[in-house]
Design a protein around this motif. Structure first.
Motif, PDB file in Angstrom:
ATOM      1  N   SER A  30      -2.620  26.697 -77.340  1.00 38.33           N
ATOM      2  CA  SER A  30      -1.081  26.253 -76.708  1.00 38.33           C
ATOM      3  C   SER A  30       0.027  27.269 -76.526  1.00 38.33           C
ATOM      4  CB  SER A  30      -0.705  25.294 -77.589  1.00 38.33           C
ATOM      5  OG  SER A  30      -0.654  25.621 -78.998  1.00 38.33           O
ATOM      6  N   SER A  31      -0.433  28.714 -77.166  1.00 36.33           N
ATOM      7  CA  SER A  31       0.383  29.719 -77.047  1.00 36.33           C
ATOM      8  C   SER A  31       0.504  30.511 -75.807  1.00 36.33           C
ATOM      9  CB  SER A  31       0.059  30.852 -78.197  1.00 36.33           C
ATOM     10  OG  SER A  31       0.134  30.214 -79.591  1.00 36.33           O
ATOM     11  N   TYR A  32      -0.620  30.129 -74.859  1.00 39.60           N
ATOM     12  CA  TYR A  32      -0.851  30.876 -73.893  1.00 39.60           C
ATOM     13  C   TYR A  32      -0.816  30.123 -72.620  1.00 39.60           C
ATOM     14  CZ  TYR A  32      -3.097  33.973 -77.018  1.00 39.60           C
ATOM     15  OH  TYR A  32      -3.417  34.808 -77.995  1.00 39.60           O
ATOM     16  N   VAL A  33      -0.403  30.600 -71.348  1.00 37.37           N
ATOM     17  CA  VAL A  33      -0.435  29.846 -70.158  1.00 37.37           C
ATOM     18  C   VAL A  33      -2.073  30.540 -69.543  1.00 37.37           C
ATOM     19  CG1 VAL A  33       0.121  30.316 -67.690  1.00 37.37           C
ATOM     20  CG2 VAL A  33       2.018  30.089 -69.361  1.00 37.37           C
ATOM     21  N   THR A  34      -2.704  29.630 -69.089  1.00 34.54           N
ATOM     22  CA  THR A  34      -4.147  29.571 -68.643  1.00 34.54           C
ATOM     23  C   THR A  34      -4.181  29.448 -67.244  1.00 34.54           C
ATOM     24  OG1 THR A  34      -4.484  28.848 -71.093  1.00 34.54           O
ATOM     25  CG2 THR A  34      -6.275  29.304 -69.569  1.00 34.54           C
ATOM     26  N   CYS A  35      -4.996  30.145 -66.714  1.00 36.78           N
ATOM     27  CA  CYS A  35      -5.253  30.065 -65.130  1.00 36.78           C
ATOM     28  C   CYS A  35      -6.931  30.190 -65.019  1.00 36.78           C
ATOM     29  CB  CYS A  35      -4.596  31.151 -64.612  1.00 36.78           C
ATOM     30  SG  CYS A  35      -5.484  32.538 -64.641  1.00 36.78           S
ATOM     31  N   TRP A  36      -7.234  29.937 -63.636  1.00 35.84           N
ATOM     32  CA  TRP A  36      -8.434  30.075 -63.130  1.00 35.84           C
ATOM     33  C   TRP A  36      -8.290  31.144 -61.816  1.00 35.84           C
ATOM     34  CZ3 TRP A  36     -12.920  28.634 -64.885  1.00 35.84           C
ATOM     35  CH2 TRP A  36     -12.976  27.573 -66.219  1.00 35.84           C
ATOM     36  N   PHE A  37      -8.970  32.102 -61.700  1.00 37.43           N
ATOM     37  CA  PHE A  37      -9.234  33.100 -60.623  1.00 37.43           C
ATOM     38  C   PHE A  37     -10.717  32.811 -60.184  1.00 37.43           C
ATOM     39  CE2 PHE A  37      -5.588  36.142 -60.269  1.00 37.43           C
ATOM     40  CZ  PHE A  37      -4.744  35.600 -61.034  1.00 37.43           C
ATOM     41  N   PHE A  68      -8.367  20.884 -56.155  1.00 36.41           N
ATOM     42  CA  PHE A  68      -8.591  21.057 -57.287  1.00 36.41           C
ATOM     43  C   PHE A  68      -7.576  20.839 -58.484  1.00 36.41           C
ATOM     44  CE2 PHE A  68     -11.152  25.245 -56.285  1.00 36.41           C
ATOM     45  CZ  PHE A  68     -12.163  24.456 -55.505  1.00 36.41           C
ATOM     46  N   THR A  69      -8.089  20.537 -59.583  1.00 41.24           N
ATOM     47  CA  THR A  69      -6.957  20.128 -60.759  1.00 41.24           C
ATOM     48  C   THR A  69      -7.174  20.753 -61.933  1.00 41.24           C
ATOM     49  OG1 THR A  69      -6.741  17.801 -59.660  1.00 41.24           O
ATOM     50  CG2 THR A  69      -6.153  18.118 -61.867  1.00 41.24           C
ATOM     51  N   ILE A  70      -6.143  21.594 -62.261  1.00 38.27           N
ATOM     52  CA  ILE A  70      -6.314  22.034 -63.424  1.00 38.27           C
ATOM     53  C   ILE A  70      -5.633  21.120 -64.686  1.00 38.27           C
ATOM     54  CG2 ILE A  70      -4.052  23.477 -63.122  1.00 38.27           C
ATOM     55  CD1 ILE A  70      -5.351  25.794 -64.532  1.00 38.27           C
ATOM     56  N   SER A  71      -6.383  21.243 -65.710  1.00 40.17           N
ATOM     57  CA  SER A  71      -5.823  20.413 -66.808  1.00 40.17           C
ATOM     58  C   SER A  71      -6.212  21.044 -68.227  1.00 40.17           C
ATOM     59  CB  SER A  71      -6.318  19.175 -67.214  1.00 40.17           C
ATOM     60  OG  SER A  71      -7.778  19.095 -67.139  1.00 40.17           O
ATOM     61  N   ARG A  72      -5.461  20.776 -69.418  1.00 42.40           N
ATOM     62  CA  ARG A  72      -5.862  21.459 -70.699  1.00 42.40           C
ATOM     63  C   ARG A  72      -5.725  20.584 -71.889  1.00 42.40           C
ATOM     64  NH1 ARG A  72      -1.943  26.097 -71.157  1.00 42.40           N
ATOM     65  NH2 ARG A  72      -3.204  26.535 -73.164  1.00 42.40           N
ATOM     66  N   VAL A  79      -9.565  24.495 -71.602  1.00 43.98           N
ATOM     67  CA  VAL A  79      -8.822  24.388 -70.244  1.00 43.98           C
ATOM     68  C   VAL A  79      -9.926  23.707 -69.238  1.00 43.98           C
ATOM     69  CG1 VAL A  79      -7.693  25.410 -68.490  1.00 43.98           C
ATOM     70  CG2 VAL A  79      -7.340  25.694 -70.896  1.00 43.98           C
ATOM     71  N   TYR A  80      -9.604  23.140 -68.204  1.00 41.91           N
ATOM     72  CA  TYR A  80     -10.574  22.537 -67.060  1.00 41.91           C
ATOM     73  C   TYR A  80     -10.042  22.751 -65.827  1.00 41.91           C
ATOM     74  CZ  TYR A  80     -11.627  19.911 -71.354  1.00 41.91           C
ATOM     75  OH  TYR A  80     -12.093  19.531 -72.526  1.00 41.91           O
ATOM     76  N   LEU A  81     -10.965  22.620 -64.757  1.00 41.95           N
ATOM     77  CA  LEU A  81     -10.792  23.029 -63.456  1.00 41.95           C
ATOM     78  C   LEU A  81     -11.804  21.717 -62.758  1.00 41.95           C
ATOM     79  CD1 LEU A  81      -9.153  24.398 -61.379  1.00 41.95           C
ATOM     80  CD2 LEU A  81     -11.125  25.822 -60.836  1.00 41.95           C
ATOM     81  N   GLN A  82     -11.023  20.632 -62.231  1.00 38.02           N
ATOM     82  CA  GLN A  82     -11.747  19.742 -61.594  1.00 38.02           C
ATOM     83  C   GLN A  82     -11.811  19.955 -59.952  1.00 38.02           C
ATOM     84  OE1 GLN A  82     -13.325  16.664 -62.463  1.00 38.02           O
ATOM     85  NE2 GLN A  82     -14.013  16.650 -60.176  1.00 38.02           N
ATOM     86  N   MET A  83     -13.033  20.307 -59.581  1.00 41.55           N
ATOM     87  CA  MET A  83     -13.225  20.902 -58.328  1.00 41.55           C
ATOM     88  C   MET A  83     -13.742  19.797 -57.297  1.00 41.55           C
ATOM     89  SD  MET A  83     -14.139  24.822 -58.667  1.00 41.55           S
ATOM     90  CE  MET A  83     -15.631  24.448 -59.164  1.00 41.55           C
ATOM     91  N   ASN A  84     -12.964  19.171 -56.365  1.00 39.97           N
ATOM     92  CA  ASN A  84     -13.402  17.997 -55.709  1.00 39.97           C
ATOM     93  C   ASN A  84     -13.644  18.811 -53.953  1.00 39.97           C
ATOM     94  OD1 ASN A  84     -13.650  16.392 -57.636  1.00 39.97           O
ATOM     95  ND2 ASN A  84     -11.317  15.836 -57.332  1.00 39.97           N
ATOM     96  N   SER A  85     -14.169  17.929 -53.260  1.00 43.24           N
ATOM     97  CA  SER A  85     -14.508  18.221 -51.842  1.00 43.24           C
ATOM     98  C   SER A  85     -14.775  19.930 -51.846  1.00 43.24           C
ATOM     99  CB  SER A  85     -13.072  18.027 -51.037  1.00 43.24           C
ATOM    100  OG  SER A  85     -12.751  16.698 -50.990  1.00 43.24           O
ATOM    101  N   LEU A  86     -15.658  20.558 -52.162  1.00 44.00           N
ATOM    102  CA  LEU A  86     -16.047  21.614 -52.496  1.00 44.00           C
ATOM    103  C   LEU A  86     -16.519  22.231 -50.915  1.00 44.00           C
ATOM    104  CD1 LEU A  86     -17.554  22.023 -55.726  1.00 44.00           C
ATOM    105  CD2 LEU A  86     -15.926  23.530 -55.108  1.00 44.00           C
ATOM    106  N   LYS A  87     -16.063  23.433 -50.610  1.00 43.16           N
ATOM    107  CA  LYS A  87     -16.500  24.088 -49.526  1.00 43.16           C
ATOM    108  C   LYS A  87     -17.480  25.393 -49.571  1.00 43.16           C
ATOM    109  CE  LYS A  87     -12.053  22.883 -47.394  1.00 43.16           C
ATOM    110  NZ  LYS A  87     -10.790  23.344 -46.930  1.00 43.16           N
ATOM    111  N   PRO A  88     -18.382  25.613 -48.619  1.00 36.52           N
ATOM    112  CA  PRO A  88     -19.039  26.811 -48.741  1.00 36.52           C
ATOM    113  C   PRO A  88     -18.245  28.166 -49.299  1.00 36.52           C
ATOM    114  CG  PRO A  88     -19.932  25.523 -47.043  1.00 36.52           C
ATOM    115  CD  PRO A  88     -18.863  25.047 -47.461  1.00 36.52           C
ATOM    116  N   GLU A  89     -17.010  28.143 -48.730  1.00 37.23           N
ATOM    117  CA  GLU A  89     -16.203  29.287 -48.809  1.00 37.23           C
ATOM    118  C   GLU A  89     -15.462  29.357 -50.260  1.00 37.23           C
ATOM    119  OE1 GLU A  89     -16.029  27.212 -46.295  1.00 37.23           O
ATOM    120  OE2 GLU A  89     -13.767  26.585 -45.751  1.00 37.23           O
TER     121      GLU A  89
END
Length: 128
Positions: A30-37, A68-72, A79-89
């Motif tokens: 909880s001390s950190y902002v968290t992200c996905w790249f 996409f939805t990020i949650s923690r 930390v999670y990344l829910q990825m829907n409607s995924l595309k080849p790109e």
């Protein structure tokens, strides 16, 4: 110091879904902002989503908004990344990162320099 480990990547058909997980150890999550790249082959690492320390605020790159939805879960240091409607790109290595410095509204969380700690990445491949 914090260590980050991503999991949940894999192969999925276009239109499918995946949930990526980032497990944090060391200092309190909880001390950190968290992200996905993400980083596609031959391209620069690119911002996907970020979530504030409390989880109440989020930010997304335009190309994932609505998909996409990020949650923690700070109690579980996850930390999670829910990825829907995924595309080849969307095919890329996805990285989790944590930034201990700066306020949510006073920092550009979409830039790599805002984050001090990175995981090793997890591969996501979307077939057409």
């Amino acid at each position: 110091q914090v260590q980050l480990v991503e999991s949940g990547g894999g192969l999925v058909h276009a239109g499918g879904s995946l949930i990526l997980s980032c497990t944090a150890s060391g200092r309190i999550c909880s001390s950190y902002v968290t992200c996905w790249f993400l980083q596609a082959p031959g391209k620069e690492r690119e911002f996907v989503a970020a979530i504030s320390r409390s989880g109440f605020s989020t930010d997304y790159a335009d190309f994932v908004k609505g998909r996409f939805t990020i949650s923690r879960d700070n109690a579980k240091n996850m930390v999670y990344l829910q990825m829907n409607s995924l595309k080849p790109e969307d095919t890329a290595v996805y990285y989790c990162a944590a930034g201990p410095r700066g306020t949510w509204y006073g920092t550009r969380w979409s830039v790599r320099a805002s984050y001090d700690y990175w995981g090793q990445g997890t591969q996501v491949t979307v077939s057409s």
